[in-house]
Design an enzyme around this catalytic site. Structure first.
Site, PDB file in Angstrom:
ATOM      1  N   CYS A  94       0.946  -1.223  -0.010  1.00 25.66           N
ATOM      2  CA  CYS A  94      -0.181   0.048  -0.021  1.00 25.66           C
ATOM      3  C   CYS A  94       0.871   1.278   0.119  1.00 25.66           C
ATOM      4  O   CYS A  94       1.992   1.448   0.384  1.00 25.66           O
ATOM      5  CB  CYS A  94      -0.933   0.163   1.456  1.00 25.66           C
ATOM      6  SG  CYS A  94      -1.637  -1.452   1.592  1.00 25.66           S
ATOM      7  N   ARG A 117       3.886   0.862  -6.280  1.00 23.46           N
ATOM      8  CA  ARG A 117       3.996  -0.166  -5.534  1.00 23.46           C
ATOM      9  C   ARG A 117       2.797  -1.179  -5.532  1.00 23.46           C
ATOM     10  O   ARG A 117       2.956  -1.977  -4.761  1.00 23.46           O
ATOM     11  CB  ARG A 117       3.780   0.575  -4.189  1.00 23.46           C
ATOM     12  CG  ARG A 117       4.761   1.657  -3.666  1.00 23.46           C
ATOM     13  CD  ARG A 117       4.470   2.519  -2.505  1.00 23.46           C
ATOM     14  NE  ARG A 117       4.304   1.787  -1.261  1.00 23.46           N
ATOM     15  CZ  ARG A 117       5.358   1.578  -0.373  1.00 23.46           C
ATOM     16  NH1 ARG A 117       6.714   1.981  -0.975  1.00 23.46           N
ATOM     17  NH2 ARG A 117       5.287   0.952   0.556  1.00 23.46           N
ATOM     18  N   TRP A 128      -3.136  -2.291  -1.590  1.00 23.22           N
ATOM     19  CA  TRP A 128      -3.131  -3.701  -2.189  1.00 23.22           C
ATOM     20  C   TRP A 128      -3.721  -4.581  -1.278  1.00 23.22           C
ATOM     21  O   TRP A 128      -3.178  -4.567  -0.246  1.00 23.22           O
ATOM     22  CB  TRP A 128      -1.388  -3.713  -2.163  1.00 23.22           C
ATOM     23  CG  TRP A 128      -0.962  -5.228  -2.760  1.00 23.22           C
ATOM     24  CD1 TRP A 128      -0.590  -6.112  -1.645  1.00 23.22           C
ATOM     25  CD2 TRP A 128      -0.647  -5.797  -3.528  1.00 23.22           C
ATOM     26  NE1 TRP A 128      -0.253  -7.100  -2.100  1.00 23.22           N
ATOM     27  CE2 TRP A 128      -0.120  -7.051  -3.504  1.00 23.22           C
ATOM     28  CE3 TRP A 128      -1.055  -5.155  -5.127  1.00 23.22           C
ATOM     29  CZ2 TRP A 128       0.035  -8.039  -4.605  1.00 23.22           C
ATOM     30  CZ3 TRP A 128      -0.524  -6.140  -6.116  1.00 23.22           C
ATOM     31  CH2 TRP A 128      -0.307  -7.375  -5.862  1.00 23.22           C
ATOM     32  N   ASN A 148      -0.419   0.923   6.260  1.00 21.49           N
ATOM     33  CA  ASN A 148       0.343  -0.113   5.351  1.00 21.49           C
ATOM     34  C   ASN A 148       1.075  -1.063   6.427  1.00 21.49           C
ATOM     35  O   ASN A 148       1.359  -0.736   7.359  1.00 21.49           O
ATOM     36  CB  ASN A 148       1.307   0.724   4.606  1.00 21.49           C
ATOM     37  CG  ASN A 148       2.305  -0.291   3.764  1.00 21.49           C
ATOM     38  OD1 ASN A 148       1.855  -1.279   3.759  1.00 21.49           O
ATOM     39  ND2 ASN A 148       3.465   0.579   3.367  1.00 21.49           N
ATOM     40  N   GLY A 149       0.758  -2.399   5.994  1.00 20.87           N
ATOM     41  CA  GLY A 149       1.566  -3.428   6.871  1.00 20.87           C
ATOM     42  C   GLY A 149       0.322  -4.681   7.153  1.00 20.87           C
ATOM     43  O   GLY A 149      -0.625  -4.392   6.545  1.00 20.87           O
ATOM     44  N   GLU A 160      15.523 -23.342 -10.788  1.00 22.56           N
ATOM     45  CA  GLU A 160      15.018 -22.096 -10.695  1.00 22.56           C
ATOM     46  C   GLU A 160      16.336 -21.063 -11.099  1.00 22.56           C
ATOM     47  O   GLU A 160      16.120 -20.137 -11.577  1.00 22.56           O
ATOM     48  CB  GLU A 160      14.626 -21.747  -9.229  1.00 22.56           C
ATOM     49  CG  GLU A 160      14.130 -20.247  -9.149  1.00 22.56           C
ATOM     50  CD  GLU A 160      13.237 -19.545  -9.673  1.00 22.56           C
ATOM     51  OE1 GLU A 160      12.682 -20.322 -10.639  1.00 22.56           O
ATOM     52  OE2 GLU A 160      13.004 -18.308  -9.445  1.00 22.56           O
ATOM     53  N   LYS A 213      16.173 -18.208 -14.083  1.00 24.41           N
ATOM     54  CA  LYS A 213      16.538 -16.810 -13.666  1.00 24.41           C
ATOM     55  C   LYS A 213      17.509 -16.282 -14.763  1.00 24.41           C
ATOM     56  O   LYS A 213      17.447 -15.344 -15.153  1.00 24.41           O
ATOM     57  CB  LYS A 213      16.921 -16.583 -12.202  1.00 24.41           C
ATOM     58  CG  LYS A 213      16.126 -16.819 -11.230  1.00 24.41           C
ATOM     59  CD  LYS A 213      15.226 -15.208 -11.043  1.00 24.41           C
ATOM     60  CE  LYS A 213      14.068 -15.372 -11.714  1.00 24.41           C
ATOM     61  NZ  LYS A 213      13.088 -16.171 -11.283  1.00 24.41           N
ATOM     62  N   GLU A 247      16.094 -16.082 -18.318  1.00 25.34           N
ATOM     63  CA  GLU A 247      14.980 -15.447 -18.726  1.00 25.34           C
ATOM     64  C   GLU A 247      15.365 -13.852 -18.701  1.00 25.34           C
ATOM     65  O   GLU A 247      15.119 -13.089 -19.723  1.00 25.34           O
ATOM     66  CB  GLU A 247      13.789 -15.278 -17.923  1.00 25.34           C
ATOM     67  CG  GLU A 247      13.837 -15.372 -16.561  1.00 25.34           C
ATOM     68  CD  GLU A 247      12.762 -15.644 -15.494  1.00 25.34           C
ATOM     69  OE1 GLU A 247      11.678 -15.627 -16.113  1.00 25.34           O
ATOM     70  OE2 GLU A 247      12.510 -15.660 -14.442  1.00 25.34           O
ATOM     71  N   HIS A 291      24.531 -38.913 -18.913  1.00 27.22           N
ATOM     72  CA  HIS A 291      23.629 -39.139 -19.912  1.00 27.22           C
ATOM     73  C   HIS A 291      23.215 -38.276 -20.969  1.00 27.22           C
ATOM     74  O   HIS A 291      22.268 -38.342 -21.743  1.00 27.22           O
ATOM     75  CB  HIS A 291      22.259 -39.893 -19.279  1.00 27.22           C
ATOM     76  CG  HIS A 291      22.557 -40.902 -18.262  1.00 27.22           C
ATOM     77  ND1 HIS A 291      22.930 -42.274 -18.741  1.00 27.22           N
ATOM     78  CD2 HIS A 291      22.698 -40.860 -16.917  1.00 27.22           C
ATOM     79  CE1 HIS A 291      23.205 -42.997 -17.673  1.00 27.22           C
ATOM     80  NE2 HIS A 291      22.924 -42.126 -16.665  1.00 27.22           N
ATOM     81  N   LYS A 329       4.714 -10.688 -17.302  1.00 36.93           N
ATOM     82  CA  LYS A 329       4.541 -10.899 -15.614  1.00 36.93           C
ATOM     83  C   LYS A 329       3.507 -11.919 -15.563  1.00 36.93           C
ATOM     84  O   LYS A 329       3.570 -12.976 -14.656  1.00 36.93           O
ATOM     85  CB  LYS A 329       4.510  -9.623 -14.858  1.00 36.93           C
ATOM     86  CG  LYS A 329       4.477  -9.669 -13.473  1.00 36.93           C
ATOM     87  CD  LYS A 329       5.791  -9.917 -12.887  1.00 36.93           C
ATOM     88  CE  LYS A 329       5.616 -10.298 -11.428  1.00 36.93           C
ATOM     89  NZ  LYS A 329       6.846 -11.105 -10.932  1.00 36.93           N
TER      90      LYS A 329
HETATM   91  C1  G6P Z   1       5.444 -15.987 -15.772  1.00 31.04           C
HETATM   92  C2  G6P Z   1       6.245 -15.177 -14.878  1.00 31.04           C
HETATM   93  C3  G6P Z   1       7.170 -15.754 -13.953  1.00 31.04           C
HETATM   94  C4  G6P Z   1       6.087 -16.759 -13.416  1.00 31.04           C
HETATM   95  C5  G6P Z   1       4.956 -17.593 -14.012  1.00 31.04           C
HETATM   96  C6  G6P Z   1       3.895 -18.181 -13.372  1.00 31.04           C
HETATM   97  O1  G6P Z   1       6.165 -16.723 -16.806  1.00 31.04           O
HETATM   98  O2  G6P Z   1       7.261 -14.389 -15.684  1.00 31.04           O
HETATM   99  O3  G6P Z   1       8.180 -15.350 -13.069  1.00 31.04           O
HETATM  100  O4  G6P Z   1       6.701 -17.717 -12.349  1.00 31.04           O
HETATM  101  O5  G6P Z   1       4.284 -16.632 -15.087  1.00 31.04           O
HETATM  102  O6  G6P Z   1       3.089 -16.973 -12.835  1.00 31.04           O
HETATM  103  P1  G6P Z   1       2.254 -17.014 -11.547  1.00 31.04           P
HETATM  104  O7  G6P Z   1       1.793 -15.568 -11.317  1.00 31.04           O
HETATM  105  O8  G6P Z   1       1.282 -18.146 -11.826  1.00 31.04           O
HETATM  106  O9  G6P Z   1       3.187 -17.387 -10.170  1.00 31.04           O
END
Ligand code: G6P
Length: 608
Positions: free
Chosen positions: A2, A27, A75, A101-102, A481, A485, A488, A504, A603
């Site tokens: 927020c 935010r 939020w 906020n919090g 992961e 990272k 991407e 393999h 996103k």
């Molecule tokens: C997109 C984002 C990823 C995320 C995935 C799943 O590919 O770029 O960062 O992990 O979607 O998104 P969600 O909102 O379901 O966690």
């Protein structure tokens, strides 16, 4: 999270509040509201959706006359985005108004107590408790009432408060949520972040934990939790406005990585009460937990990688069989779901099309569903039978960091809870497990503080063509992961491989100088992965090892070692991922990529 803005001065407050809130839009928020004292009463206007709606509703603030006010972008956390849940919140007599906020962690307890004293609640928010509690303690002296509630309220808060009886003052108080005071020429302001006040002043005071600020149009006074006056230094801000919106960080991704300790705390702390795990929102009796025959975890992207880790944690700790699926596969593979199965959908946005479809598929088949979701009121949160929120706040960078970390914590909490209920861990072990969980935030902080070392290392690899990540067990999940990272945000081809599977396939791709990141956090597997490292190096690989403090043996095998602090074997992902995130980030920065908005990615993927 927020956003808060407050103003008291010579000018009309509402336009300044709206302008300030617009600077906090980064935010993330889903509703907004302002309160202005009009000379007689405190008037409130709220609107769901963008700030634009509130601006139009109030003719850019012109319909709300007055020189004292507070505003808020919300939020949603407790309760869906709605007019009723939007801030500001009043006490019953509408003589005290609050923005917050919090997260007030003990709000349910306080709410119940206040209800028995006749207080009526209109919203589902934790914030409304503050308005009523202030009312309860207010005997004509605002500062006294504020210090009293500070002793009663647990959790995190930044509050802006106006008392109708004292319209010549705006009150602000904080604990663990940001709040600053701006000292302007024709008035004073409060805000969650500097950009909201930069148009009016560059002279700022940072309110620290458990400090109170009292603003009049000319003066600013500061007090401690005992109501004693304290002195604070004014800081002159010399950043440009754009940088300030990222809180001074170069990118949102870096800012969000740095928010991880807080995110982990926010996801964890409200669910650890008096030495045990309480997940009220799970709504499952011990009997139901005992009956779970299988867990299906379904998700996309990084959330799927959380699922892969969680499989090891649930199976290892709670001895419940787990299947992990990519949502896009699960929905079409005609999965076999036993009647006592539990389907867990993990999603930051709560809107990912495949994850939502998978949830619906599970529901059609009549099994119990649980969403682990970040965005309150999102589709998955609404449609799952139960929802457990990760309190990560809005994540702006496309590559997830803090939401991923919060999701891990949510799965650990569930696994420990299930293990306890099913008698798979001893009560005395739980104390140690909880201690390890609660240590994670400061351990993450410590790892983040080594960013320069990782930056120097990353700069050597900005021209890399291929990078491989390897590990066994949970370390394989971390590798997945780490690899995602890197690819991407830096566009470097990278793959994660189970270390035992190298020979393999991947090993044929190793050339002189190929970077391999080996994650080695599972003590019983040290020796096995070290043999793989030796195999790799003898074929020319440069091996970066991420391992536990104390594993000195690895120094003989790997070229470069990053140590993570000791924790429970099931929680190592939360620590090992930090250097890997930093590595990807600095490779991307070094290459000049658009870190926060990598090409072709979104996103929230709301299409199939
Ligand atoms: C997109 C984002 C990823 C995320 C995935 C799943 O590919 O770029 O960062 O992990 O979607 O998104 P969600 O909102 O379901 O966690």
């Amino acid at each position: 999270m927020c956003g808060i803005v407050g103003y008291i001065g010579e000018s009309q407050a509402a336009p300044i509040l709206l302008e300030g809130l617009s600077k906090l839009e980064y935010r993330g928020y889903d509703s907004a509201g302002i309160a202005v004292y009009d000379g007689e009463n405190i008037k409130v206007q709220k609107a769901v959706g963008r700030l634009k709606v509130l601006s139009e509703m109030t003719h850019d603030g012109a319909t709300m006359q007055g020189v004292v006010g507070i505003g808020h972008t919300r939020w949603a956390t407790h309760g869906a985005p709605s007019n009723t849940n939007a801030h500001p919140h009043y006490n019953q007599a509408e003589t005290i108004v609050v923005v917050h906020n919090g997260i007030i962690e003990n709000y349910m307890k306080l709410r119940k107590r206040l209800e028995t004293k006749g207080y009526q609640f209109l919203s589902e928010t934790d914030t409304e408790v503050v308005a009523h509690l202030l009312d309860y303690y207010y005997k004509g002296e605002p500062l006294e009432a504020i210090t009293k509630i500070m002793h009663r309220v647990e959790g995190s808060y930044a509050l802006g408060i106006i008392f109708k009886d004292h319209p010549e003052q705006v009150y602000a108080v904080r604990k663990d949520s940001p709040l600053i005071v701006g000292h302007g020429k024709d008035g004073n302001l409060i805000a969650s972040d500097v950009p909201a006040v930069l148009k009016y002043t560059r002279n700022v005071y940072f309110i620290l934990n458990e400090e109170i600020a009292v603003l009049t149009k000319e003066t600013i006074g500061f007090y401690n939790v005992d109501g004693e006056e304290i002195q604070k230094e004014c800081t002159t801000i010399d950043w440009d406005i754009n940088a300030a919106e990222k809180g001074g960080y170069e990118h949102f991704m870096l800012k969000e990585m740095y928010e991880q300790p807080q995110t982990v705390r926010d996801t964890l702390n409200p669910r650890i009460k008096e030495g045990s795990i309480v997940i009220e929102e799970l709504g499952m009796s011990d009997e139901e937990i005992q009956k779970i025959s299988k867990i299906h975890i379904v998700a996309c992207g990084s959330a799927y990688h959380v699922g892969v880790t969680a499989k090891y944690v649930f199976e290892g700790m709670a001895r419940i069989p787990v299947e992990v699926d990519l949502a896009s596969e699960f929905r079409y593979r005609n999965p076999i779901l036993e009647k006592d199965a539990l389907v867990i959908i993990i999603s930051q946005s709560g809107e990912t099309a495949d994850s939502l479809a998978a949830l619906r598929e599970a529901k059609i088949r009549g099994v119990k569903t649980l969403g682990i979701v970040n965005v309150v009121g999102s589709s998955i949160a609404r449609e799952a039978d139960k929802v457990m929120y990760t309190w990560a706040g809005p994540e702006i960078a496309v590559a997830t960091t803090k939401a991923y970390s919060a999701q891990l914590i949510a799965t650990y909490l569930l696994a420990v809870k299930f293990a306890q209920v099913r008698g798979e861990v001893l009560e005395e072990e739980v104390t140690g497990i909880l201690k390890d969980l609660q240590k994670l935030p400061e351990q993450i902080e410590m790892l983040l503080s080594h960013k320069e070392k990782i930056q120097r290392f990353a700069n050597r690899y900005i021209a890399a063509k291929d990078v491989f990540f390897v590990g066994r067990g949970i370390d394989y999940a971390i590798s997945m992961e780490g690899s995602l990272k890197l690819k991407e945000i830096s566009y470097i081809h990278s793959e994660a491989y189970a270390a035992g599977e190298l020979k393999h396939g991947t090993i044929s791709l190793i050339e002189e100088g190929t970077l391999v990141a080996a994650v080695v956090t599972q003590e019983d597997l040290y020796k096995k992965t070290i043999s793989n490292i030796v195999e790799l190096r003898s074929r020319g690989a440069f091996v970066l090892a991420v391992t536990n403090t104390g594993n000195t043996e690895i120094q003989k095998a790997a070229d470069y070692v990053i140590y993570i602090p000791q924790t429970n074997r099931y929680f190592t992902n939360s620590l090992a991922i930090i250097p890997l995130q930093l590595f990807s980030y600095y490779v991307s920065v070094g290459k000049g990529c658009d870190v926060d908005k990598p090409r072709n990615l979104a996103k929230s993927v709301t299409v199939e």
